[in-house]
Write an enzyme that holds these catalytic residues in place. Structure first.
Site, short mmCIF file in Angstrom:
data_model
loop_
_atom_site.label_atom_id
_atom_site.label_comp_id
_atom_site.label_asym_id
_atom_site.label_seq_id
_atom_site.Cartn_x
_atom_site.Cartn_y
_atom_site.Cartn_z
CG LEU A 258 32.01 53.78 84.84
CD1 LEU A 258 31.60 53.35 86.24
CD2 LEU A 258 30.80 54.28 84.07
CB CYS A 344 34.28 57.04 73.24
SG CYS A 344 34.10 58.64 74.03
CG HIS A 415 26.50 50.66 75.30
ND1 HIS A 415 26.80 52.00 75.40
CD2 HIS A 415 25.23 50.53 75.77
CE1 HIS A 415 25.76 52.65 75.90
NE2 HIS A 415 24.80 51.78 76.13
C1 LIG Z 1 29.96 58.75 83.74
C2 LIG Z 1 30.21 57.75 82.65
C3 LIG Z 1 31.49 57.62 82.12
C4 LIG Z 1 31.74 56.67 81.11
N1 LIG Z 1 33.01 56.51 80.65
C5 LIG Z 1 33.28 55.52 79.76
C6 LIG Z 1 34.61 55.23 79.35
O1 LIG Z 1 35.57 55.88 79.75
N2 LIG Z 1 34.81 54.20 78.48
C7 LIG Z 1 33.77 53.44 78.00
O2 LIG Z 1 33.99 52.50 77.23
N3 LIG Z 1 32.51 53.70 78.35
C8 LIG Z 1 32.25 54.71 79.24
N4 LIG Z 1 30.96 54.93 79.63
C9 LIG Z 1 29.88 54.10 79.05
C10 LIG Z 1 29.63 52.91 79.94
O3 LIG Z 1 30.78 52.13 80.07
C11 LIG Z 1 28.49 52.03 79.41
O4 LIG Z 1 28.84 51.52 78.16
C12 LIG Z 1 27.17 52.78 79.27
O5 LIG Z 1 26.95 53.66 80.36
C13 LIG Z 1 25.99 51.81 79.20
O6 LIG Z 1 25.93 51.04 80.36
P1 LIG Z 1 24.83 51.29 81.51
O7 LIG Z 1 23.52 51.32 80.83
O8 LIG Z 1 25.03 50.13 82.45
O9 LIG Z 1 25.16 52.62 82.13
C14 LIG Z 1 30.69 55.87 80.62
C15 LIG Z 1 29.40 56.02 81.15
C16 LIG Z 1 29.15 56.94 82.15
C17 LIG Z 1 27.77 57.06 82.71
#
Ligand SMILES: Cc1cc2nc3c(=O)[nH]c(=O)nc-3n(C[C@H](O)[C@H](O)[C@H](O)COP(=O)(O)O)c2cc1C
Length: 618
Positions: A258, A344, A415
């Site tokens: 994150l 990303c 994802h």
């Molecule tokens: C604030 C934020 C920062 C994120 N940063 C990254 C990251 O650096 N690398 C990555 O692979 N995914 C990143 N993601 C995506 C999450 O890892 C994840 O794939 C996505 O939010 C879906 O999962 P969720 O529905 O549980 O939130 C980020 C998501 C959020 C909300």
């Protein structure tokens, strides 16, 4: 909204846990107002506050501050409406008089290489102490945790560990704590200098890059000859996947990488709350191999995170991926996996061929993974991707099949959304399962292959929208899925793994939730320091964290369960003032909460959150 005093008084509220009974499927809502419309959090009538305000959340992309300049491709209208702060100034004003770091402990001053006269910081301790703002009341949280305060005279709680001109040290506590509470993966200044001056020895990468270069299609005859020669010089990888560190993914509790919010103090907090696997924020390969300070801050981890700590990198080229993997393996060995980001969505990275763009170029992706795997020593390589880049054009199934066969990876995380989709629509778990089946079939076939039968299976992890223990258990009950990666769910509700382990909703009291924020603030001060800079940094990241925690709607005030990540609540009030304060979307309330643990904001502190309307300057 309540003031600070009232909120602190509210700390007295009950800490009793209440377990919510799940209403049966056929239970009808008690009343049938607009707020039960699709996408709206069903909140009990007595907790609703009538207002016209609309809640808007910005998720992933607005947190990618380091990558400023990126723009969401086709959401111009909503971007304008949301008023996101894409160009946030994250610099904080500095102290008026700065003390030379050699003097933080006046009893054992270190040598200042510039000398007192040439040094740009003051060597006059009295002048410095007189210029400092009033100390924060109470005991220094860092001193209380580890028995001494590395910030010494610069500490904002100085009076709690400075008596008769001397800094106090609790030797017994210091000794005890130093064995279990430390940070790993700090790299030396010399190593960074070597990298920046291109003097770092990339022995393994240099060989592998030549071989990988030979796989890139060229039309020039001389180049083709050279490629043939390089391909012939290829030597077997020093480590086969089966010889690398073991991954322990089956049913593991995994927190996503994150950016910004997944910092070390947050991950440390999540380790205390049951996380098994954590990831660094995404680090870009090029600045890593150039020795950039800020990028090398990302693989740092707390001792509690290893084993089980992954470093995520982004790259678009096999040579940067290979070199970054070698540098990580040599300089920060306390890493359990190196994860390649192929998901990303942000435009800046996509345009450079990084992140989700790699999904569109399978041969390139395979070269990158091969290079990383060859150069990462005993650290296994994993990758995280999305369904695809465009809606209705899924790429993951075929891609994962190829990567399993050729990519030498230890784990795939999918994802369940496309790049185009961002956070709109729910994650597609049936597609996730379909791709999981591909990995399972591959693993199954390996069992029949004598040469491969000793190797661990490739693990498969699903990701997207997991917000409850039910979501998690439903996902892992699918034989194609080894575990679930949790992102926003673990930010909004950091005790999610406790719920998963106990298989029930836990209606945390506001006091308990505040205690989690207090714990975060302590970890943050330990990591960033208890001086002016550290406190400001801790405050800013705590506000970023609260931009998620405030979204939690206590299950005890919900009309029906389960809560969903894509639901938006109408304006609500809590069961007491503190609960209302913790749910406030107003940045000023977040600052107020930080002040309970970090002291009052000092002159010059500024916080520019995701939305312009929430900016703050003291
Ligand atoms: C604030 C934020 C920062 C994120 N940063 C990254 C990251 O650096 N690398 C990555 O692979 N995914 C990143 N993601 C995506 C999450 O890892 C994840 O794939 C996505 O939010 C879906 O999962 P969720 O529905 O549980 O939130 C980020 C998501 C959020 C909300």
């Amino acid at each position: 909204m309540s003031d600070k005093r009232t909120a602190e008084e509210s700390l007295q509220d009950t800490t009793k846990k209440v377990h919510i009974e799940q209403p049966s499927n056929d239970s009808k809502p008690v009343h049938d107002h607009d707020h039960f419309a699709k996408g709206v959090t069903p909140i009990k009538k007595e907790f609703l506050v009538s207002t016209d305000k609309q809640v808007v959340y910005a998720d992933e992309e607005s947190s990618l501050d380091r990558l400023n300049g990126s723009e969401k491709p086709q959401a111009k209208k909503s971007k304008k409406k949301r008023g996101q702060n894409k160009d946030r100034d994250l610099k904080q004003t500095k102290e008026a008089v700065k003390l030379c770091p050699s003097l933080v402990d006046p009893e054992t001053p270190k040598e200042c290489r510039f000398g007192a006269d040439a040094c740009r910081f003051t060597h006059n301790i009295e002048e410095y102490l007189n210029s400092k703002p009033q100390d924060v009341q109470g005991v220094c949280p860092v001193f209380a945790a580890i028995g001494y305060c590395p910030n010494g005279l610069k500490c904002r709680w100085l009076s709690s560990h400075y008596k008769s001109g001397k800094l106090i040290k609790d030797e017994i506590l210091c000794d005890k704590v130093s064995k279990v509470d430390y940070e790993v993966n700090h790299i030396s200044q010399n190593a960074k200098t070597d990298l920046s001056r291109k003097k770092f020895q990339f022995d393994t990468a240099d060989k592998m890059i030549l071989f990988l270069d030979s796989k890139v299609q060229v039309h020039d005859k001389t180049k083709q000859e050279l490629q043939k020669e390089n391909a012939n010089n290829y030597v077997e990888p020093p480590f086969k996947v089966s010889e690398k560190k073991k991954l322990n993914v089956k049913n593991a509790k995994i927190v996503s990488p994150l950016t910004t919010v997944g910092n070390l103090p947050y991950r440390r907090l999540m380790k205390t709350l049951g996380a098994d696997i954590t990831y660094s924020e995404m680090a870009l390969s090029l600045p890593l191999i150039q020795g950039t300070n800020s990028e090398w801050a990302l693989p740092k981890a707390h001792s509690s995170e290893y084993p089980g700590f992954g470093v995520q990198i982004a790259t678009s080229k096999h040579w940067t991926g290979a070199k970054a993997a070698e540098a990580i393996a040599k300089l920060t060995p306390q890493v359990s996996e190196i994860n390649l980001n192929c998901g990303c969505p942000i435009d800046l990275l996509y345009r450079q061929g990084q992140g989700s763009a790699l999904m569109e170029q399978p041969p390139k992706l395979l070269r990158v993974l091969k290079g990383m795997n060859y150069c990462s020593g005993e650290i296994p390589v994993t990758f995280k991707l999305r369904i695809g880049t465009r809606d209705n054009h899924p790429l993951a199934e075929n891609l994962v099949k190829r990567v399993c066969e050729e990519g030498d990876i230890g784990c795939v995380t999918l994802h369940g959304r496309t790049r185009q989709q961002r956070y709109t629509k729910e994650a597609d778990w049936s597609y996730i399962s379909k791709v999981g089946q591909v990995v399972r079939d591959y693993n199954h076939n390996q069992l029949d292959d004598k040469e491969q039968s000793d190797r661990d299976p490739i693990y498969f992890v699903g990701n997207g929208d997991c917000f409850t223990h039910e979501d998690w258990h439903k996902a892992v009950s699918d034989p194609n899925i080894d575990s679930v990666m949790v992102a926003r769910g673990a930010l909004i509700k950091p005790w999610i793994f406790e719920e998963i382990n106990s298989e029930q909703y836990i209606d945390k009291s506001a006091t308990e939730r505040l205690a989690l924020l207090e714990q975060y603030s302590k970890f943050a001060l330990q990591h960033w320091g208890s001086d002016d800079y550290g406190v400001n940094t801790a405050r800013r990241f705590m506000c970023e964290f609260m931009s998620f925690t405030h979204r939690y709607v206590p299950v005890g005030i919900m009309e029906r369960l389960p809560p969903k990540l894509n639901q938006r609540p109408p304006t609500w009030k809590g069961r007491n003032e503190l609960e209302t304060l913790l749910g406030s979307p107003d940045y000023r309330d977040w600052i107020k909460i930080t002040e309970m643990f970090l002291g009052p904001t000092t002159e010059g502190f500024s916080f520019t959150p995701k939305h312009r309307s929430n900016s703050y300057k003291s």
